[in-house]
Design an enzyme around this catalytic site. Structure first.
Site, PDB file in Angstrom:
ATOM      1  N   CYS A 122       0.886  -1.158   0.000  1.00 36.42           N
ATOM      2  CA  CYS A 122       0.000   0.000   0.000  1.00 36.42           C
ATOM      3  C   CYS A 122       0.921   1.205   0.000  1.00 36.42           C
ATOM      4  CB  CYS A 122      -0.915   0.013   1.228  1.00 36.42           C
ATOM      5  SG  CYS A 122      -2.014   1.449   1.275  1.00 36.42           S
ATOM      6  N   CYS A 125      -0.532   4.415   2.413  1.00 33.91           N
ATOM      7  CA  CYS A 125      -0.838   4.274   3.844  1.00 33.91           C
ATOM      8  C   CYS A 125      -0.624   2.822   4.252  1.00 33.91           C
ATOM      9  CB  CYS A 125      -2.241   4.776   4.157  1.00 33.91           C
ATOM     10  SG  CYS A 125      -3.529   4.254   2.993  1.00 33.91           S
ATOM     11  N   CYS A 127      -3.413   0.128   3.745  1.00 31.99           N
ATOM     12  CA  CYS A 127      -4.606  -0.654   3.429  1.00 31.99           C
ATOM     13  C   CYS A 127      -4.235  -2.137   3.420  1.00 31.99           C
ATOM     14  CB  CYS A 127      -5.158  -0.248   2.066  1.00 31.99           C
ATOM     15  SG  CYS A 127      -5.762   1.465   2.015  1.00 31.99           S
TER      16      CYS A 127
END
Length: 214
Positions: A122, A125, A127
């Site tokens: 990700c 971030c 995820c």
């Protein structure tokens, strides 16, 4: 074609060739900040030992959480019809085993084989498919992993202990707030007579992210 090019292509075409706007998950981000603040306050006041906290988190990241995903993988290895369903509609097939909820609303399943090795990241971030993998490991959220695995996936995977053969294509998939990924690792050789339970015990969290081979 270089792996770096493949990684970039997979980043843009991770879901049937459609480019996704990669939003941060505001709920996840807010919860993480609150937990971090509470943890630091309790450590500062001497109420908890940071080493103990790290050990507990690691236990849930590595052992408890990924057991759901391991059960999914083991069933896919032993049930061809379920495997096809899983690859065509991961969310529904995973829900059929009772695994659903926040961060698992849309899961796409990828399969590693003799020609392709998939790895998940990700880039903005963290995820991550919580219902099948539990808590994301610290390294998954680390900026170094998020940036390097896209640029040099073979080198990063090698650091986890697996040298991907030159004739195997590496595909990097970028998770988003809209879609998360689960990797079905290549089934270990010599396991033809193993039970579903025995196979599930062989499946690791890193194998289902794609940073390791079983």
């Amino acid at each position: 074609m270089s792996d770096e090019h493949n990684a970039g292509a997979s980043h843009h075409h991770a879901d049937a060739g459609t480019h996704h706007h990669h939003d941060h998950d505001e709920i996840e981000k807010g919860a993480a900040l609150r937990v971090r603040a509470i943890e630091e306050l309790m450590i500062a006041k001497g109420l908890i030992n940071p080493d103990t906290v790290d050990a507990i988190v690691e236990h849930y990241e590595r052992d408890v959480g990924p057991r759901n995903g391991a059960a999914v993988v083991a069933r896919a290895w032993t049930d061809p019809q379920y495997r096809e369903w899983l690859l065509s509609n991961g969310t529904a097939a995973i829900n059929d085993m009772g695994f659903s909820g926040f961060q698992g609303e849309h899961i796409r399943v990828l399969e590693n084989n003799d020609k392709v090795h998939n790895v998940v990241v990700c880039t903005l971030c963290s995820c991550y498919p919580w219902p099948v993998l539990g808590l994301p490991p610290a390294w998954y959220k680390n900026p170094a992993y998020r940036s390097r695995v896209v640029r040099e996936p073979r080198a990063v995977i090698a650091e986890f202990g697996y040298d991907v053969p030159d004739d195997v294509e590496v595909r990097v998939w970028d998770s988003t707030a809209e879609v998360r990924y689960l990797v079905i690792p290549k089934k270990p050789s010599g396991t033809e007579g193993a039970s579903v339970k025995e196979l599930a015990a062989m499946v690791t969290r890193d194998g289902m992210i794609g940073t390791a081979r079983l």
